[in-house]
Design a protein around this motif. Sequence first.
Motif, short mmCIF file in Angstrom:
data_model
loop_
_atom_site.label_atom_id
_atom_site.label_comp_id
_atom_site.label_asym_id
_atom_site.label_seq_id
_atom_site.Cartn_x
_atom_site.Cartn_y
_atom_site.Cartn_z
N LEU A 4 3.15 6.08 -7.42
CA LEU A 4 4.15 6.46 -8.40
C LEU A 4 5.35 5.57 -8.15
CD1 LEU A 4 3.77 10.30 -8.20
CD2 LEU A 4 2.73 8.73 -9.80
N PHE A 5 5.25 4.33 -8.65
CA PHE A 5 6.29 3.36 -8.37
C PHE A 5 7.53 3.70 -9.18
CE2 PHE A 5 4.33 0.63 -5.54
CZ PHE A 5 3.01 0.45 -5.90
N SER A 6 8.32 4.56 -8.64
CA SER A 6 9.51 5.00 -9.32
C SER A 6 10.75 4.29 -8.82
CB SER A 6 9.69 6.50 -9.13
OG SER A 6 8.55 7.17 -9.53
N GLU A 95 -4.62 9.12 1.72
CA GLU A 95 -4.29 7.82 1.17
C GLU A 95 -2.84 7.47 1.47
OE1 GLU A 95 -3.90 7.99 -3.32
OE2 GLU A 95 -4.77 9.95 -2.92
N THR A 96 -2.51 6.20 1.35
CA THR A 96 -1.16 5.74 1.64
C THR A 96 -0.16 6.25 0.61
OG1 THR A 96 -2.09 3.71 2.57
CG2 THR A 96 0.27 3.70 2.08
N SER A 97 1.00 6.66 1.10
CA SER A 97 2.09 7.06 0.21
C SER A 97 3.22 6.04 0.33
CB SER A 97 2.60 8.46 0.56
OG SER A 97 3.15 8.47 1.87
N VAL A 98 4.05 6.01 -0.69
CA VAL A 98 5.22 5.12 -0.70
C VAL A 98 6.47 5.99 -0.62
CG1 VAL A 98 6.49 3.35 -1.95
CG2 VAL A 98 3.99 3.42 -2.07
N ARG A 199 -1.15 10.36 7.73
CA ARG A 199 -0.59 10.02 6.41
C ARG A 199 0.04 8.61 6.48
NH1 ARG A 199 0.18 15.14 3.62
NH2 ARG A 199 0.03 16.88 5.08
N PRO A 200 -0.75 7.57 6.23
CA PRO A 200 -0.16 6.22 6.22
C PRO A 200 0.98 6.15 5.20
CG PRO A 200 -2.55 6.13 6.09
CD PRO A 200 -2.18 7.56 5.88
N LYS A 201 2.03 5.47 5.57
CA LYS A 201 3.21 5.45 4.70
C LYS A 201 3.85 4.08 4.69
CE LYS A 201 5.94 9.02 4.93
NZ LYS A 201 6.97 9.99 5.40
N ILE A 202 4.26 3.66 3.50
CA ILE A 202 5.07 2.46 3.33
C ILE A 202 6.49 2.92 3.00
CG2 ILE A 202 5.45 0.36 1.99
CD1 ILE A 202 2.99 0.29 3.76
N GLU A 203 7.46 2.44 3.75
CA GLU A 203 8.84 2.86 3.54
C GLU A 203 9.66 1.71 2.97
OE1 GLU A 203 10.51 4.61 7.01
OE2 GLU A 203 8.98 6.18 7.15
N VAL A 204 10.41 2.03 1.94
CA VAL A 204 11.33 1.06 1.34
C VAL A 204 12.70 1.73 1.25
CG1 VAL A 204 11.86 -0.36 -0.66
CG2 VAL A 204 9.48 0.03 -0.01
N GLN A 288 -0.41 -4.38 -1.61
CA GLN A 288 -1.14 -4.97 -0.49
C GLN A 288 -0.75 -4.34 0.83
OE1 GLN A 288 -3.76 -7.14 -0.67
NE2 GLN A 288 -3.90 -6.54 1.50
N ARG A 289 0.53 -4.06 0.99
CA ARG A 289 1.00 -3.41 2.21
C ARG A 289 0.39 -2.02 2.35
NH1 ARG A 289 7.23 -3.39 1.51
NH2 ARG A 289 7.12 -2.12 3.41
N ALA A 290 0.26 -1.31 1.22
CA ALA A 290 -0.31 0.03 1.26
C ALA A 290 -1.79 -0.02 1.62
CB ALA A 290 -0.12 0.71 -0.09
N MET A 291 -2.52 -0.98 1.06
CA MET A 291 -3.93 -1.13 1.40
C MET A 291 -4.10 -1.47 2.88
SD MET A 291 -5.47 -3.20 -1.90
CE MET A 291 -7.16 -3.10 -1.30
#
Length: 337
Positions: A4-6, A95-98, A199-204, A288-291
Amino acid sequence: MRFLFSMALLLAVASFPAFSQTTEVEEEPIVDDGTPVLDVTVVSGAQPGPGMWKVSKGNNVMWIMGTQSPLPKKMEWMSHDVQKIVAQSEEVLFETSVSVSTDRGMFGNLMLIPSLYGARKNPDDAELKDVLSPELYKRWLVLKAKYIGHDSGIERWRPIFAAQELYSKAIEKSGLSQSNVVKPVVEDAAKDYKKKIIRPKIEVKIEKPKEAIKEFSKTSLADIDCFSKTMDRLETDLSGMVERGNAWAIGDVQGLKTLSVGDQNQSCISALTNAAVSQKRGFSDIRQRAMTAWLTAADTALAKNKITFAILPMSDMLKPTGLLASLRAKGYTIEEP
């Protein structure tokens, strides 16, 4: 993985309920003619869902359940087999969350909400009829009348947000649901059996979010393709979505493989992540980072656990560039249900 690229607060406007709008927009007087939305019956009642994929290397095993969206709204998933595997597992992998944060804190973020609603609108108060071709706008009016009804406020939304609203309303009216029926069951089972959830996570982190919102509000997005493909899917693939949802519900994996998949998501994601305002704030390579994050977590789990349970979207299970294919390329043995 579902994203959910918000842009965190910046693009999360798509998930907020709409404010009441009073602006009047001249529209072609199209009304819903009462024609049935679908000619395919949506299954209901207790359904088994698909089997699980078995991923292994040596004696360690990961069982993966493929999730599907949308699914029949009135279906009840029979989850006994999954709950049994969760009970036997040492860990559960999601699955990976953002995760997107700002430097303003919770109260400061809440104070940004009024600006977010403005960011959902087209720059310079343009309306959809101003930014779409006449042919696209005519198609929009037909679908809007069928699935949304009279809503003048949405005419000022950016195409990507109008498309998302249209898609959600069409899914709901078709007897389908976008809810993930698997994840809450697995979370409850993991809690009951005291299993650790990975819970893999990408943080921005968005620095100066107010400035970012202002910049986004003035930025035009290349989102016409997203808008067009969303309408294409609703015009040609709504019955197909029901068929795929039905196939998942009754456990027809072969049917899921053979049914063609139309997907506007990549085009919509690209419209957001390719925008300059997104690129310079760290969203350019986020898929790609999430994968990579998920594959790293899967490698770790398979190396140390005798049994791991995982969930992934069915698209990542079946497509040749998905995460299951990546595991196969890494040398893992894959057994299909």
